[in-house]
Design an enzyme around this catalytic site. Structure first.
Site, PDB file in Angstrom:
ATOM      1  N   ASN A 157      34.092  44.213  47.524  1.00  0.00           N
ATOM      2  CA  ASN A 157      35.241  44.845  48.169  1.00  0.00           C
ATOM      3  C   ASN A 157      35.198  44.571  49.679  1.00  0.00           C
ATOM      4  O   ASN A 157      34.372  45.145  50.394  1.00  0.00           O
ATOM      5  CB  ASN A 157      35.234  46.350  47.903  1.00  0.00           C
ATOM      6  CG  ASN A 157      36.511  47.031  48.376  1.00  0.00           C
ATOM      7  OD1 ASN A 157      37.308  46.456  49.109  1.00  0.00           O
ATOM      8  ND2 ASN A 157      36.700  48.271  47.961  1.00  0.00           N
ATOM      9  N   MET A 197      39.957  57.517  52.121  1.00  0.00           N
ATOM     10  CA  MET A 197      38.709  58.148  51.698  1.00  0.00           C
ATOM     11  C   MET A 197      37.508  57.632  52.483  1.00  0.00           C
ATOM     12  O   MET A 197      36.636  58.404  52.878  1.00  0.00           O
ATOM     13  CB  MET A 197      38.481  57.915  50.198  1.00  0.00           C
ATOM     14  CG  MET A 197      39.629  58.394  49.305  1.00  0.00           C
ATOM     15  SD  MET A 197      39.942  60.161  49.409  1.00  0.00           S
ATOM     16  CE  MET A 197      38.548  60.797  48.499  1.00  0.00           C
ATOM     17  N   GLY A 198      37.424  56.308  52.673  1.00  0.00           N
ATOM     18  CA  GLY A 198      36.320  55.757  53.456  1.00  0.00           C
ATOM     19  C   GLY A 198      35.034  55.560  52.689  1.00  0.00           C
ATOM     20  O   GLY A 198      33.934  55.802  53.225  1.00  0.00           O
ATOM     21  N   SER A 227      39.308  47.095  51.620  1.00  0.00           N
ATOM     22  CA  SER A 227      39.736  48.473  51.849  1.00  0.00           C
ATOM     23  C   SER A 227      40.169  48.618  53.306  1.00  0.00           C
ATOM     24  O   SER A 227      39.482  48.154  54.214  1.00  0.00           O
ATOM     25  CB  SER A 227      38.602  49.450  51.565  1.00  0.00           C
ATOM     26  OG  SER A 227      38.942  50.750  52.023  1.00  0.00           O
ATOM     27  N   LYS A 229      37.756  41.205  45.791  1.00  0.00           N
ATOM     28  CA  LYS A 229      39.011  41.958  45.848  1.00  0.00           C
ATOM     29  C   LYS A 229      39.642  41.776  47.219  1.00  0.00           C
ATOM     30  O   LYS A 229      39.006  42.046  48.242  1.00  0.00           O
ATOM     31  CB  LYS A 229      38.749  43.440  45.580  1.00  0.00           C
ATOM     32  CG  LYS A 229      40.026  44.267  45.419  1.00  0.00           C
ATOM     33  CD  LYS A 229      39.708  45.652  44.896  1.00  0.00           C
ATOM     34  CE  LYS A 229      40.972  46.390  44.505  1.00  0.00           C
ATOM     35  NZ  LYS A 229      40.672  47.706  43.903  1.00  0.00           N
TER      36      LYS A 229
END
Length: 364
Positions: free
Chosen positions: A180, A120-121, A183, A225
């Site tokens: 985050n 998704m980005g 990702s 995360k």
């Protein structure tokens, strides 16, 4: 059964991202219909049980099961998700400025593997839009965690500024922040997990959080995360830096670049994989983190949770709380009742009176 026999087959005939938006829109609209929230709570909510209720980060969790980031990116359906049995939920990932994310298609199902792949980005409407939505909530039945990231155009050497902007914009409306840095869908983002870059980023965020807490007389926590795609030595160095930074906890793990255990043709798509194939690796990382830290820092388990047994394995490995995402997509909103009843059964089976007694039990 209603979801698995009627809704899921319809959703799975649709483009995954289209189905995603339909669910978020539906949950948001249902919350605005008189009696809508009560209906959802009656169908899918769970009654708080003392055995599963815990306190962590200055917050109370009626259930150890939460909704992982990525589903409600813009905090559009918080009221709806708060009624279907979650003990907490993460919204985001949010960035300072809104951005469209990567080109479509960017989400893929792998049904035989009970998995998803997304690239998704960090598509989202930005921190100010999220602040407006969270500010409008008249009630907050469960803790709301805000997952923050950097804009794609922001170079890594300036990344800390993006995280600080998110904290400043959303401090008043977040119960907790999640940094985050893991990702796989934002170029070079995972480089922030290592060495001096990780140390500098966390130092900046923790300093900002301490200043905000002091100025407002609060004590809000910040978590990190991490990715599953790290070597043992990388994980050890990363853990040492995280613990020394003063953050309050670790979420393990984000999606994986590995395709181990995936068989569907969509395994060839680029992006992060979530779901069943990630379960074993994420539990392994949780176990390693618990051993490396001697259980001194709370761990939140995420990755491949579909059953109470899946969640319980993560708890016994060292997770104080557990998040789901892909399991919700494949099993539907009834999953929380199944997890709650199953966890109570497993606790009793092992002679535990409270969920906290099972945390890290594998290491004792």
């Amino acid at each position: 059964m209603l979801y698995r026999t009627i809704a899921k087959p319809l959703f799975f005939k649709m483009d995954p991202e289209q189905a995603h938006h339909l669910v978020i829109g539906g949950m948001s609209k249902a919350a605005k219909i008189p009696g809508g929230l009560a209906l959802m709570r009656g169908m899918y909510g769970i009654k708080p049980d003392p055995a599963l209720t815990s306190s962590l980060f200055g917050l109370t969790f009626d259930s150890p099961i939460g909704l992982a980031a990525g589903l409600d990116k813009n905090a559009e359906a918080v009221r709806g998700f708060s009624t279907i049995g979650f003990g907490f939920m993460e919204v985001g990932t949010v960035t300072p400025q809104g951005q469209p994310g990567n080109d479509k298609p960017r989400m893929f199902r792998l049904p035989p593997d009970e998995a998803l792949i997304n690239r998704m980005g960090f598509n989202n409407e930005g921190a100010n839009a999220m602040r407006a939505r969270l500010s409008s909530l008249t009630a907050r039945p469960i803790p709301i965690w805000v997952n923050i990231g950097k804009n794609k155009v922001t170079p890594n050497e300036e990344a800390h500024e993006d995280y600080l902007k998110c904290v400043r914009a959303l401090y008043d409306v977040a119960d907790l922040f999640v940094v985050n840095i893991s990702s796989p869908n934002t170029p070079d983002l995972r480089n922030l997990q290592h060495g001096d870059e990780l140390k500098a980023l966390l130092q900046a965020v923790v300093t900002e959080m301490n200043e905000q807490n002091s100025a407002r007389g609060r004590s809000k926590a910040v978590l990190v995360k991490i990715a599953p795609d790290v070597s043992d030595s990388e994980l050890e160095h990363m853990t040492e830096t995280i613990v020394n930074s003063g953050v309050s906890g670790i979420i393990a793990t984000n999606t994986t670049l590995s395709r181990m255990g995936a068989s569907h043709v969509h395994r060839l798509e680029t992006g992060g994989l979530s779901g069943r194939p990630l379960a074993e690796r994420s539990t392994e990382v949780i176990s390693q983190l618990y051993q490396m830290t001697n259980g001194s820092i709370p761990i939140i388990g995420s990755g491949g949770v579909f059953t109470a047994e899946d969640a319980y394995r993560k708890i016994r490995a060292g997770a104080s709380l557990v998040e789901i995402y892909t399991g919700l997509i494949y099993r539907g909103p009834g999953i929380n009742r199944e997890l709650a009843s199953g966890l109570k059964r497993l606790l009793a089976q092992d002679g535990f009176q409270h969920i906290s007694e099972a945390v890290g039990a594998n290491h004792r």
